[in-house]
Motif scaffolding. Sequence first.
Motif, PDB file in Angstrom:
ATOM      1  N   ASP A  90       0.851  -1.190   0.000  1.00 16.34           N
ATOM      2  CA  ASP A  90       0.000   0.000   0.000  1.00 16.34           C
ATOM      3  C   ASP A  90       0.889   1.243   0.000  1.00 16.34           C
ATOM      4  O   ASP A  90       1.705   1.440   0.910  1.00 16.34           O
ATOM      5  CB  ASP A  90      -0.891  -0.023   1.247  1.00 16.34           C
ATOM      6  N   THR A  91       0.739   2.087  -1.020  1.00 16.09           N
ATOM      7  CA  THR A  91       1.548   3.305  -1.104  1.00 16.09           C
ATOM      8  C   THR A  91       0.672   4.556  -1.122  1.00 16.09           C
ATOM      9  O   THR A  91       1.047   5.576  -1.690  1.00 16.09           O
ATOM     10  CB  THR A  91       2.433   3.275  -2.373  1.00 16.09           C
ATOM     11  N   THR A  92      -0.496   4.471  -0.495  1.00 17.88           N
ATOM     12  CA  THR A  92      -1.339   5.662  -0.396  1.00 17.88           C
ATOM     13  C   THR A  92      -0.890   6.525   0.785  1.00 17.88           C
ATOM     14  O   THR A  92      -0.102   6.097   1.626  1.00 17.88           O
ATOM     15  CB  THR A  92      -2.823   5.277  -0.237  1.00 17.88           C
ATOM     16  N   LYS A  93      -1.415   7.735   0.861  1.00 15.28           N
ATOM     17  CA  LYS A  93      -0.903   8.741   1.795  1.00 15.28           C
ATOM     18  C   LYS A  93      -0.995   8.343   3.260  1.00 15.28           C
ATOM     19  O   LYS A  93      -0.187   8.783   4.079  1.00 15.28           O
ATOM     20  CB  LYS A  93      -1.632  10.065   1.579  1.00 15.28           C
ATOM     21  N   SER A  96       2.174   7.138   4.908  1.00 12.84           N
ATOM     22  CA  SER A  96       3.350   7.997   4.842  1.00 12.84           C
ATOM     23  C   SER A  96       3.965   8.372   6.186  1.00 12.84           C
ATOM     24  O   SER A  96       5.014   9.024   6.217  1.00 12.84           O
ATOM     25  CB  SER A  96       3.015   9.285   4.076  1.00 12.84           C
ATOM     26  N   TRP A 101       5.871   3.606   7.359  1.00 17.28           N
ATOM     27  CA  TRP A 101       6.425   3.386   6.026  1.00 17.28           C
ATOM     28  C   TRP A 101       7.709   2.559   6.093  1.00 17.28           C
ATOM     29  O   TRP A 101       7.920   1.652   5.283  1.00 17.28           O
ATOM     30  CB  TRP A 101       6.658   4.731   5.359  1.00 17.28           C
ATOM     31  N   SER A 128       0.619   3.062  -8.272  1.00  8.35           N
ATOM     32  CA  SER A 128       1.393   4.252  -8.604  1.00  8.35           C
ATOM     33  C   SER A 128       0.645   5.090  -9.630  1.00  8.35           C
ATOM     34  O   SER A 128      -0.161   4.567 -10.411  1.00  8.35           O
ATOM     35  CB  SER A 128       2.766   3.850  -9.165  1.00  8.35           C
ATOM     36  N   PRO A 156       4.948   7.690   0.383  1.00 11.91           N
ATOM     37  CA  PRO A 156       3.649   7.567  -0.287  1.00 11.91           C
ATOM     38  C   PRO A 156       2.961   8.908  -0.492  1.00 11.91           C
ATOM     39  O   PRO A 156       2.818   9.695   0.437  1.00 11.91           O
ATOM     40  CB  PRO A 156       2.843   6.691   0.682  1.00 11.91           C
TER      41      PRO A 156
END
Length: 292
Positions: A90-93, A96, A101, A128, A156
């Motif tokens: 998962d690279t959503t905000k 972060s 992270w 992405s 992210p």
Amino acid sequence: MNIKNTILPPEWSSKIRRYCLQSHSKIRGQYKGSHRSQRFGSSLEFSDFREYHSGDDVRQIDWNVYARTEKYYIKRFLDEQEMRVHILLDTTKSMSQEVKWMVAKQLTVALGAMVLNQDDHLSFSFVSEKNVPPFRRKGASFQKAFEQIVAQLEEPTIAGDFTDHAMKVIPKDLTVLIIISDGLEPIEKWRTFLKQTPKVAGDIRFLQIQTTQEIAPAYTGDVELLDMETKESLNVSMSQTVFNSYQQLRERHQSQLIALCQQYGISFLPVNTNDGIQHILFQQLLKVHWIG
């Protein structure tokens, strides 16, 4: 190697090599690997005997058994196949937060290294805004390259929901799918996504990364809260009533997420970043038999 391209301490390499990913799912790979398939083949590991039938390979007849029983039996051997493992990050905000992270990337690298060290097929992807091709490799020689790719991932910044786009970056015909996320998106979004995952893998695992502040916020007095996804701010007086309301909402979300995973046969493991990567990796994952 440049320190910016590393995620785990160098001394961990030998420790990680002692472990491998465990799975009772049917091995789906078509190539030779280090795991027992559920079918019989031509490896050197003996399984059992069965009576000879017309058309069987006469070279497999065990003449010692024939001498004792005067019946023809052939030897059966276990077929060894590779596992096909995919790690989805998962690279959503909401991912972060620095500690969240880092732990997510450390777990990604460690689990990926275990797969590669066992000569299994590893693929890795993340949502992405760019069209980034997934990492696909097999063999221990690609361990450093994989660590560099994960280490170089930027903080992210993806807006929107991880679950809306996750299926688009997952390959098919997997043995194991590992989802690494904080699980904070709406339950209905998770329902839509998770119900599709059994189509692509026989063994699905959800590794939920949580921080202590998310589980039990320590804020007091008047605070300004910032939504990591929308950047909208909210002024809140952190009274006991507000805290209790938050806890009820969080516990409800968590119980619904667990129920969804149970419904679709997904292994679910929530971990707290405060426990540290070493405890999570070598104690919690071992305890639930994800690795061994």
